[in-house]
Design an enzyme around this catalytic site. Sequence first.
Site, PDB file in Angstrom:
ATOM      1  CB  SER A 219      -3.053 -11.231 -27.333  1.00  0.00           C
ATOM      2  OG  SER A 219      -2.774 -12.409 -28.061  1.00  0.00           O
ATOM      3  CG  ASN A 220      -6.241 -15.530 -27.700  1.00  0.00           C
ATOM      4  OD1 ASN A 220      -5.419 -16.426 -27.791  1.00  0.00           O
ATOM      5  ND2 ASN A 220      -6.806 -14.965 -28.757  1.00  0.00           N
ATOM      6  CE1 TYR A 221      -3.709 -15.744 -19.925  1.00  0.00           C
ATOM      7  CE2 TYR A 221      -6.067 -16.026 -20.211  1.00  0.00           C
ATOM      8  CZ  TYR A 221      -5.006 -15.473 -19.537  1.00  0.00           C
ATOM      9  OH  TYR A 221      -5.230 -14.654 -18.464  1.00  0.00           O
ATOM     10  CB  SER A 222      -4.133 -19.300 -28.601  1.00  0.00           C
ATOM     11  OG  SER A 222      -3.667 -20.256 -29.517  1.00  0.00           O
ATOM     12  CB  ALA A 286      -7.497 -18.217 -30.028  1.00  0.00           C
TER      13      ALA A 286
END
Length: 411
Positions: A219-222, A286
């Site tokens: 995943s990512n930090y969004s 994102a």
Amino acid sequence: MENVLRGKNIIIGISGGIAAYKTPLLVRLLKKCGAHVRVVLTESATRFVSELALATVSEERVYRSLFPPADTTGVDYTRHISLGEWADAFVIAPATANTLARLSTGLCDDMLTALFLTLRPGKPVVVFPAMDGQMFLSPSVQRNIAILSAQGCMVINPDIGELASGLSGVGRMPEPESIVSSLEKAMNATADSSLLYGKSVVVTAGPTREKIDGVRFISNYSSGKMGFAIARAAAERGALVTLITGPVQLETPPGVKRLDVETAMEMYDVAENFFKSCNIFIGAAAVSDYRPAAPFEGKMKKEKPEIEITLIKNPDILAEFGKQKAQGQLAVGFALETHAGLDNARKKLNAKNLDLIAFNFFDRKTSGFEVDTNILTLIDKEGTTTELPQLTKDDAAEKLLDFIEKLCLKT
Ligand code: PMT
């Protein structure tokens, strides 16, 4: 908050779909808000909901035929014009494919369609299409919805979920509580308050999660803050906002239809339902560009010193919308970059056939992921570049929408 429905004259037009069975509850909710409610229904609606039930809860006569039978005193008269004069707002729920077709072509061979033509200018008309998912997505239905939207009707996207056929997909009529809140929004907003008023705006927000195994994901930090700020600001300007979000810890902004998803594929599948009917598509999510090709069932054991995970490309949601978009639809994207930012943003604007891109840095202190502020540079397809200062994400969203309103003027 002031109750905008108190004392207002509302007509509910019901056409012949299974969701009609929920309309007596809608009448009751509106009456509880202090509205005066009259009901008009089509011949086929009577197969799904009883006129007696509607007359009882509305405490009013129910209208169906354009030509009423003579009453006890002699000859009665047709009421479509007096009803049109009486109404402060017209809600059509459910609106079947057949009724949408008749409304969009101006046919007026029953009370509901004739009344539609007699409504006074500026009175809100809020339409709730409800039908099978394939019917809703068919080019004919989408064309008729576009015609009604262009005429100023607020056409509210149906919900996604179980359908009467046993299938699952887009097409469910929103619950009566949600219909009431859409109507309140329509009564609050005024057509001259914003160019986004009555426009259908789809916003993607947050991260996606791509499963590696049963307990791990990429995943990512969004955080979703930027996308939610845009959704909130657009709804406040009177837009009909559908917010498709990955997993985030945020409250749904008032008046926004929220659809939760987890993976990029799910986000794509949900978004695709709204490609044809929305006016503006804003990609603030994102989205993971890749996903594990073969996620492991259950939890992977740490038996080997090294493992390899093959990643395959996810579909690009915004690029697909950019490819399919018709004349008059706007595609707006974001670009999150760590280097060569403006050049890469311009490339994305062109490659995805966007009308506008908002470039932001990955810095995590003043802009980009998670923080409450953002520093955006807006680039439109004519190459005009507008640098915004550091703003809260709420203020940045307002500036972005101001820019989008200017683009609306040009389309
Ligand atoms: O959520 P926050 O914590 O508030 O952070 C906000 C944000 C940094 C996530 C947001 O401002 C932002 O920049 N979103 C886009 C991030 C991104 O993925 O950019 P990109 O350059 O990889 O993608 C370009 C555009 O294509 C984006 O509009 C993206 O939504 C879209 N895209 C990308 C890949 C894909 N498979 N489908 C897409 O729709």
